[in-house]
Design a protein around this motif. Structure first.
Motif, mmCIF file in Angstrom:
data_model
loop_
_atom_site.group_PDB
_atom_site.id
_atom_site.type_symbol
_atom_site.label_atom_id
_atom_site.label_comp_id
_atom_site.label_asym_id
_atom_site.label_seq_id
_atom_site.Cartn_x
_atom_site.Cartn_y
_atom_site.Cartn_z
ATOM 1 N N GLU A 109 -3.735 8.149 -10.117
ATOM 2 C CA GLU A 109 -4.638 7.324 -10.936
ATOM 3 C C GLU A 109 -3.931 6.747 -12.154
ATOM 4 O OE1 GLU A 109 -7.874 9.981 -11.741
ATOM 5 O OE2 GLU A 109 -8.767 9.708 -9.756
ATOM 6 N N ILE A 110 -2.767 6.133 -11.896
ATOM 7 C CA ILE A 110 -1.964 5.547 -12.962
ATOM 8 C C ILE A 110 -2.275 4.054 -13.064
ATOM 9 C CG2 ILE A 110 0.389 5.057 -13.732
ATOM 10 C CD1 ILE A 110 1.274 7.573 -12.227
ATOM 11 N N GLY A 111 -2.789 3.632 -14.207
ATOM 12 C CA GLY A 111 -3.045 2.217 -14.458
ATOM 13 C C GLY A 111 -4.285 1.681 -13.753
ATOM 14 N N THR A 112 -4.619 0.440 -14.083
ATOM 15 C CA THR A 112 -5.726 -0.258 -13.443
ATOM 16 C C THR A 112 -5.234 -0.869 -12.134
ATOM 17 O OG1 THR A 112 -5.185 -2.363 -14.515
ATOM 18 C CG2 THR A 112 -6.641 -0.845 -15.728
ATOM 19 N N PRO A 113 -6.154 -1.317 -11.252
ATOM 20 C CA PRO A 113 -5.700 -1.975 -10.009
ATOM 21 C C PRO A 113 -4.742 -3.137 -10.252
ATOM 22 C CG PRO A 113 -8.026 -1.440 -9.857
ATOM 23 C CD PRO A 113 -7.605 -1.098 -11.258
ATOM 24 N N ALA A 114 -5.014 -3.919 -11.307
ATOM 25 C CA ALA A 114 -4.129 -5.054 -11.616
ATOM 26 C C ALA A 114 -2.751 -4.565 -12.060
ATOM 27 C CB ALA A 114 -4.752 -5.923 -12.701
ATOM 28 N N GLU A 115 -2.724 -3.489 -12.838
ATOM 29 C CA GLU A 115 -1.436 -2.935 -13.302
ATOM 30 C C GLU A 115 -0.651 -2.333 -12.143
ATOM 31 O OE1 GLU A 115 -2.663 -1.706 -17.907
ATOM 32 O OE2 GLU A 115 -3.005 -0.284 -16.247
ATOM 33 N N SER A 175 0.826 -1.208 0.000
ATOM 34 C CA SER A 175 0.000 0.000 0.000
ATOM 35 C C SER A 175 0.861 1.260 0.000
ATOM 36 C CB SER A 175 -0.922 -0.012 1.214
ATOM 37 O OG SER A 175 -1.674 1.181 1.305
ATOM 38 N N ILE A 176 1.984 1.223 0.732
ATOM 39 C CA ILE A 176 2.898 2.368 0.792
ATOM 40 C C ILE A 176 3.482 2.656 -0.591
ATOM 41 C CG2 ILE A 176 5.153 3.105 1.659
ATOM 42 C CD1 ILE A 176 4.464 1.673 4.304
ATOM 43 N N ILE A 177 3.930 1.615 -1.274
ATOM 44 C CA ILE A 177 4.540 1.795 -2.597
ATOM 45 C C ILE A 177 3.493 2.198 -3.633
ATOM 46 C CG2 ILE A 177 5.797 0.612 -4.445
ATOM 47 C CD1 ILE A 177 7.072 -1.162 -2.282
ATOM 48 N N ARG A 178 2.285 1.663 -3.484
ATOM 49 C CA ARG A 178 1.223 1.904 -4.475
ATOM 50 C C ARG A 178 0.548 3.264 -4.287
ATOM 51 N NH1 ARG A 178 -2.088 -1.917 -3.005
ATOM 52 N NH2 ARG A 178 -3.592 -0.453 -2.117
ATOM 53 N N GLU A 179 0.759 3.914 -3.166
ATOM 54 C CA GLU A 179 0.018 5.132 -2.832
ATOM 55 C C GLU A 179 0.137 6.207 -3.910
ATOM 56 O OE1 GLU A 179 -0.919 7.721 1.162
ATOM 57 O OE2 GLU A 179 1.090 6.866 0.919
ATOM 58 N N GLY A 180 1.351 6.428 -4.417
ATOM 59 C CA GLY A 180 1.537 7.432 -5.457
ATOM 60 C C GLY A 180 0.774 7.086 -6.725
ATOM 61 N N LEU A 181 0.754 5.806 -7.073
ATOM 62 C CA LEU A 181 0.010 5.366 -8.266
ATOM 63 C C LEU A 181 -1.482 5.593 -8.076
ATOM 64 C CD1 LEU A 181 1.897 1.984 -8.854
ATOM 65 C CD2 LEU A 181 2.267 4.135 -10.064
ATOM 66 N N ASP A 182 -1.968 5.355 -6.842
ATOM 67 C CA ASP A 182 -3.389 5.580 -6.552
ATOM 68 C C ASP A 182 -3.744 7.064 -6.643
ATOM 69 O OD1 ASP A 182 -3.673 2.868 -6.091
ATOM 70 O OD2 ASP A 182 -3.458 3.036 -3.915
ATOM 71 N N ILE A 183 -2.905 7.917 -6.049
ATOM 72 C CA ILE A 183 -3.186 9.351 -6.047
ATOM 73 C C ILE A 183 -3.215 9.914 -7.459
ATOM 74 C CG2 ILE A 183 -2.216 11.605 -5.394
ATOM 75 C CD1 ILE A 183 -1.192 10.236 -2.822
#
Length: 317
Positions: free
Chosen positions: A120-126, A110-118
């Motif tokens: 909105e880069i890629g789909t959840p699977a990506e 979750s820590i590493i993915r946080e920037g991607l979530d903010i």
């Protein structure tokens, strides 16, 4: 080589209230007129004693501290004109303490993915696949994504911090003492990893440290900072072979040699680092400088190029 980052006479002063009921005010001159350029693809080392303003300058570069005066340009544009969310995609920071910089309530994935979530880069699977890829790049395994920071060693936590900075494919990474909290053997592993990642992704580093051996190993150029100002800026090999500024000479003389027969003379500086609330007149180093003469207390020397690539702020030149 073009400049990715430029600092133009940057100062950062902090207001401090004092006296009865805090009615008096003064200013801590943490950064006091810094002019620097960081070239694309290089590592610029930034060294100096504790309290000289290195970390404050790092936070100014990242836009975490607004500057009191001067200007910071990234890719030729003032930081003030960048939207912060867009800027964060290009500039990231690795902090000194890998434990306090990671949220203990979040899992590593979750820590590493946080920037991607903010962003909105890629789909959840990506995003999940990207996290696994990043963990592999820093020497961790995919199953580590489901663990919490306290389940890792200091070196592993710093690898997680590095993976987090890489998630948005930045161009510039500010490394604020990234290995000082680690054991020596782990330091070497993290430094080797950082150099490998720099070549692979064409990264640019501003590398802040008080450990001169680490700086000489990783840096292309080195800036020496004292009391909020740059005293010397030089290619790494040149600076460590022939330091020009008396402060640089003193710093290098304190480095222990691995050769037990090396009896190089230690340059002992007298007195303590002056207060940034009341810096000396003229050259800020003159009260402690063994080579000071009558001009030093009366006028402040500017950072001047004395030979190609070598700049020094000293009246000796």
């Amino acid at each position: 080589m073009s400049a990715l980052l430029e600092l133009l006479n940057v100062s950062k002063h902090f207001k401090v209230d004092s006296g009865l009921l805090g009615l008096k005010s003064d200013f801590v001159r943490a950064v006091d007129g810094v002019t620097l350029d960081v070239r694309k693809g290089e590592t610029l080392g930034l060294v100096g004693e504790s309290g000289c303003g290195k970390s404050t300058l790092a936070r100014c570069i990242m836009g975490l501290n607004g500057v009191t005066s001067g200007e910071i340009l990234f890719r030729g544009r003032s930081l003030a004109t960048w939207e912060e969310k867009r800027l964060r995609r290009h500039m990231q920071m690795i902090f000194q303490d890998p434990y306090s910089s990671l949220n203990p309530r979040q899992k590593i994935g979750s820590i590493i993915r946080e920037g991607l979530d903010i962003h909105e880069i890629g789909t959840p699977a990506e995003r999940k696949a990207k996290v696994e890829e990043l963990l592999g790049l820093v020497g961790l395994r995919p199953e580590h994504a489901s663990r919490y920071p306290h389940e890792f060693s200091g070196g592993q936590r710093q690898r997680v911090a590095v993976a987090r900075t890489l998630a948005l494919d930045p161009q510039l990474i500010v490394c604020d003492e990234p290995v000082s909290a680690l054991d020596v053997s782990v330091q070497a592993q993290v430094l080797t990893m950082l150099k490998h990642l720099q070549k692979r992704f064409d990264l640019t580093y501003v590398f802040i440290s008080h450990d001169l051996a680490v700086v000489s190993h990783i840096s292309d150029r080195v800036a020496v900072m004292y009391l909020g100002r740059i005293m010397e800026l030089s290619p790494s090999e040149t600076l460590f072979a022939t330091p020009r500024h008396p402060y640089t000479e003193a710093l290098l003389s304190a480095v222990l040699s691995p050769d037990p027969t090396d009896r190089a003379e230690r340059i002992a500086l007298t007195g303590d680092l002056p207060s940034p609330m009341n810096p000396p007149t003229g050259c800020p180093f003159h009260p402690r400088c063994p080579k000071a003469f009558e001009k030093c207390p009366n006028a402040r020397p500017e950072l001047k190029e004395i030979e190609p690539g070598v700049r020094v702020a000293c009246w000796l030149y």
